[in-house]
Design a protein around this motif. Structure first.
Motif, PDB file in Angstrom:
ATOM      1  N   LEU A 279     -46.254 -32.223  33.511  1.00 43.98           N
ATOM      2  CA  LEU A 279     -45.374 -33.591  32.656  1.00 43.98           C
ATOM      3  C   LEU A 279     -44.053 -33.049  32.569  1.00 43.98           C
ATOM      4  N   LEU A 280     -43.010 -33.496  33.033  1.00 44.49           N
ATOM      5  CA  LEU A 280     -41.718 -33.139  33.090  1.00 44.49           C
ATOM      6  C   LEU A 280     -41.104 -34.415  32.410  1.00 44.49           C
ATOM      7  N   ILE A 281     -40.262 -34.083  31.267  1.00 47.09           N
ATOM      8  CA  ILE A 281     -39.669 -35.048  30.403  1.00 47.09           C
ATOM      9  C   ILE A 281     -38.224 -34.608  30.445  1.00 47.09           C
ATOM     10  N   GLU A 282     -37.291 -35.709  30.859  1.00 43.02           N
ATOM     11  CA  GLU A 282     -35.980 -35.531  30.991  1.00 43.02           C
ATOM     12  C   GLU A 282     -35.399 -36.430  29.459  1.00 43.02           C
ATOM     13  N   ILE A 283     -34.927 -35.459  28.636  1.00 40.41           N
ATOM     14  CA  ILE A 283     -34.463 -35.914  27.393  1.00 40.41           C
ATOM     15  C   ILE A 283     -33.062 -36.771  27.322  1.00 40.41           C
ATOM     16  N   ALA A 284     -33.218 -37.823  26.749  1.00 40.19           N
ATOM     17  CA  ALA A 284     -32.379 -38.615  26.894  1.00 40.19           C
ATOM     18  C   ALA A 284     -31.550 -39.120  25.452  1.00 40.19           C
ATOM     19  N   GLU A 285     -32.544 -38.895  24.722  1.00 38.03           N
ATOM     20  CA  GLU A 285     -31.977 -38.922  23.033  1.00 38.03           C
ATOM     21  C   GLU A 285     -32.458 -37.892  22.265  1.00 38.03           C
ATOM     22  N   ILE A 286     -31.778 -37.401  21.337  1.00 34.86           N
ATOM     23  CA  ILE A 286     -32.186 -36.445  20.188  1.00 34.86           C
ATOM     24  C   ILE A 286     -31.910 -37.083  18.932  1.00 34.86           C
ATOM     25  N   ASP A 287     -33.107 -36.785  18.159  1.00 35.25           N
ATOM     26  CA  ASP A 287     -32.716 -37.058  16.648  1.00 35.25           C
ATOM     27  C   ASP A 287     -33.039 -35.882  15.810  1.00 35.25           C
ATOM     28  N   TRP A 288     -32.011 -35.309  15.287  1.00 31.67           N
ATOM     29  CA  TRP A 288     -32.132 -34.016  14.582  1.00 31.67           C
ATOM     30  C   TRP A 288     -32.071 -34.209  13.083  1.00 31.67           C
ATOM     31  N   LEU A 289     -33.047 -33.805  12.289  1.00 33.96           N
ATOM     32  CA  LEU A 289     -33.155 -34.077  10.583  1.00 33.96           C
ATOM     33  C   LEU A 289     -33.350 -32.683  10.085  1.00 33.96           C
ATOM     34  N   TYR A 290     -32.363 -32.426   9.273  1.00 32.22           N
ATOM     35  CA  TYR A 290     -32.602 -31.177   8.390  1.00 32.22           C
ATOM     36  C   TYR A 290     -32.820 -31.540   6.827  1.00 32.22           C
ATOM     37  N   LEU A 291     -33.979 -31.079   6.419  1.00 31.89           N
ATOM     38  CA  LEU A 291     -34.524 -31.270   5.273  1.00 31.89           C
ATOM     39  C   LEU A 291     -33.975 -30.395   4.055  1.00 31.89           C
ATOM     40  N   ALA A 292     -33.234 -30.826   2.980  1.00 37.23           N
ATOM     41  CA  ALA A 292     -32.735 -30.001   2.091  1.00 37.23           C
ATOM     42  C   ALA A 292     -32.638 -30.706   0.809  1.00 37.23           C
ATOM     43  N   HIS A 293     -33.099 -29.812  -0.403  1.00 38.69           N
ATOM     44  CA  HIS A 293     -33.392 -30.252  -1.721  1.00 38.69           C
ATOM     45  C   HIS A 293     -31.876 -30.776  -2.190  1.00 38.69           C
ATOM     46  N   THR A 294     -30.888 -30.359  -1.683  1.00 36.69           N
ATOM     47  CA  THR A 294     -29.346 -30.804  -2.046  1.00 36.69           C
ATOM     48  C   THR A 294     -29.056 -32.294  -1.166  1.00 36.69           C
ATOM     49  N   GLY A 295     -30.102 -32.473  -0.261  1.00 36.31           N
ATOM     50  CA  GLY A 295     -29.734 -33.732   0.307  1.00 36.31           C
ATOM     51  C   GLY A 295     -29.797 -33.471   1.977  1.00 36.31           C
ATOM     52  N   HIS A 296     -30.665 -34.267   2.664  1.00 38.67           N
ATOM     53  CA  HIS A 296     -31.119 -34.161   3.827  1.00 38.67           C
ATOM     54  C   HIS A 296     -29.784 -34.489   4.601  1.00 38.67           C
TER      55      HIS A 296
ATOM     56  N   MET B 253     -25.232 -25.636   6.182  1.00 43.16           N
ATOM     57  CA  MET B 253     -25.744 -25.102   7.152  1.00 43.16           C
ATOM     58  C   MET B 253     -25.202 -25.186   8.641  1.00 43.16           C
ATOM     59  N   PHE B 254     -25.117 -26.439   8.978  1.00 43.47           N
ATOM     60  CA  PHE B 254     -24.335 -26.863  10.515  1.00 43.47           C
ATOM     61  C   PHE B 254     -23.160 -27.493   9.862  1.00 43.47           C
ATOM     62  N   GLU B 255     -22.003 -27.590  10.384  1.00 43.68           N
ATOM     63  CA  GLU B 255     -20.787 -28.405   9.998  1.00 43.68           C
ATOM     64  C   GLU B 255     -20.489 -29.151  11.262  1.00 43.68           C
TER      65      GLU B 255
ATOM     66  N   GLY C 284     -40.463 -23.583   8.362  1.00 42.40           N
ATOM     67  CA  GLY C 284     -39.596 -22.733   7.893  1.00 42.40           C
ATOM     68  C   GLY C 284     -38.325 -23.033   7.736  1.00 42.40           C
ATOM     69  N   ALA C 285     -37.680 -23.483   8.818  1.00 42.59           N
ATOM     70  CA  ALA C 285     -36.195 -23.919   8.937  1.00 42.59           C
ATOM     71  C   ALA C 285     -35.813 -25.421   8.437  1.00 42.59           C
ATOM     72  N   LYS C 286     -37.052 -26.151   8.135  1.00 45.31           N
ATOM     73  CA  LYS C 286     -37.032 -27.442   7.592  1.00 45.31           C
ATOM     74  C   LYS C 286     -36.248 -28.185   8.520  1.00 45.31           C
ATOM     75  N   ILE C 287     -36.561 -28.165   9.944  1.00 47.41           N
ATOM     76  CA  ILE C 287     -36.082 -28.955  10.949  1.00 47.41           C
ATOM     77  C   ILE C 287     -36.853 -29.670  11.722  1.00 47.41           C
ATOM     78  N   GLN C 288     -36.592 -31.092  11.816  1.00 47.99           N
ATOM     79  CA  GLN C 288     -37.533 -31.881  12.734  1.00 47.99           C
ATOM     80  C   GLN C 288     -36.743 -32.380  13.807  1.00 47.99           C
ATOM     81  N   MET C 289     -37.020 -32.249  14.899  1.00 50.02           N
ATOM     82  CA  MET C 289     -36.396 -32.947  16.160  1.00 50.02           C
ATOM     83  C   MET C 289     -37.243 -33.843  16.773  1.00 50.02           C
ATOM     84  N   ARG C 290     -36.548 -35.160  16.901  1.00 53.99           N
ATOM     85  CA  ARG C 290     -37.620 -36.274  17.608  1.00 53.99           C
ATOM     86  C   ARG C 290     -36.733 -36.563  18.931  1.00 53.99           C
ATOM     87  N   LEU C 291     -37.440 -36.410  19.843  1.00 52.87           N
ATOM     88  CA  LEU C 291     -36.636 -36.651  21.314  1.00 52.87           C
ATOM     89  C   LEU C 291     -37.345 -37.865  21.995  1.00 52.87           C
ATOM     90  N   ARG C 292     -36.405 -38.753  22.735  1.00 53.44           N
ATOM     91  CA  ARG C 292     -36.843 -39.595  23.819  1.00 53.44           C
ATOM     92  C   ARG C 292     -36.557 -39.387  25.202  1.00 53.44           C
TER      93      ARG C 292
END
Length: 194
Positions: A157-174, A1-3, A82-90
């Motif tokens: 509420l304004l949130i300036e993002i400093a960190e991103i944790d991106w997760l793609y869930l896939a049956h072949t391996g996250h 999906m993403f390289e 649908g895309a099986k993508i989770q994003m956690r931001l701090r």
């Protein structure tokens, strides 16, 4: 999906842009967590890619406004099933109730949306189920004169993002990647095990 990490960071930005513009986007209503470890779903109103800042609307009387004023640490959770993508931001949150950006956000809202700021403050006690709205505005859009008192309760509420944790869930391996803002607003990314 993403390289590449660059593709993932671009995907994150594109998802935030879409989430703010499209109320049907699965990421339009993220979970916002303040430093007092309280979580709530809010509507993402805007994303500024130049500063990686999220804009959400709130009532200045809300407990979250006080929590952010006391400690600006904020986390954001977004999920696209649908895309099986989770994003956690701090990032760092701040409350702005006055100034040109707040005035523009207020002006861009409808009176029907603005009426939420006419009622009792969030968390006000009630003897029964209540929307908190004055009875005359239950299901009714106030006119321009009636909405004037609501402006003093509106804030962003304004949130300036400093960190991103991106997760793609896939049956072949996250697949997981993390990003943090480096020197001079550059982003540093790395692959990590899910």
């Amino acid at each position: 999906m993403f390289e590449t990490l660059d593709e993932i960071r671009s995907d994150c930005a594109n998802r935030l842009i879409r989430a703010a513009r499209d109320r049907h986007s699965p990421m339009h209503t993220p979970v916002i967590v303040t430093a007092d470890v309280d979580a709530r779903v809010m509507v993402l109103r805007a994303f500024d890619m130049a500063t990686w800042t999220l804009r959400l609307h709130t009532d200045i009387r809300a407990p979250k406004a006080h929590a952010v004023a006391a400690d600006g640490r904020v986390a954001v959770l977004l999920y696209d099933k649908g895309a099986k993508i989770q994003m956690r931001l701090r990032g760092t949150g701040r409350i702005e109730a006055q100034g040109p950006v707040a005035d523009a956000a207020w002006a861009a809202s409808t009176n029907f949306a603005r009426r939420c700021y006419l009622g009792e403050g969030p968390g006000a006690a009630s003897d029964g189920p209540t929307s908190g709205l004055p009875p005359e505005f239950e299901g009714v859009e106030p006119d321009d004169a009636q909405i004037i008192p609501a402006r003093e309760n509106f804030a962003m509420l304004l949130i300036e993002i400093a960190e991103i944790d991106w997760l793609y869930l896939a049956h072949t391996g996250h697949v997981r990647a993390q990003f943090s803002r480096g020197a001079e607003d550059g982003w540093e990314g790395r692959w990590v095990a899910p």
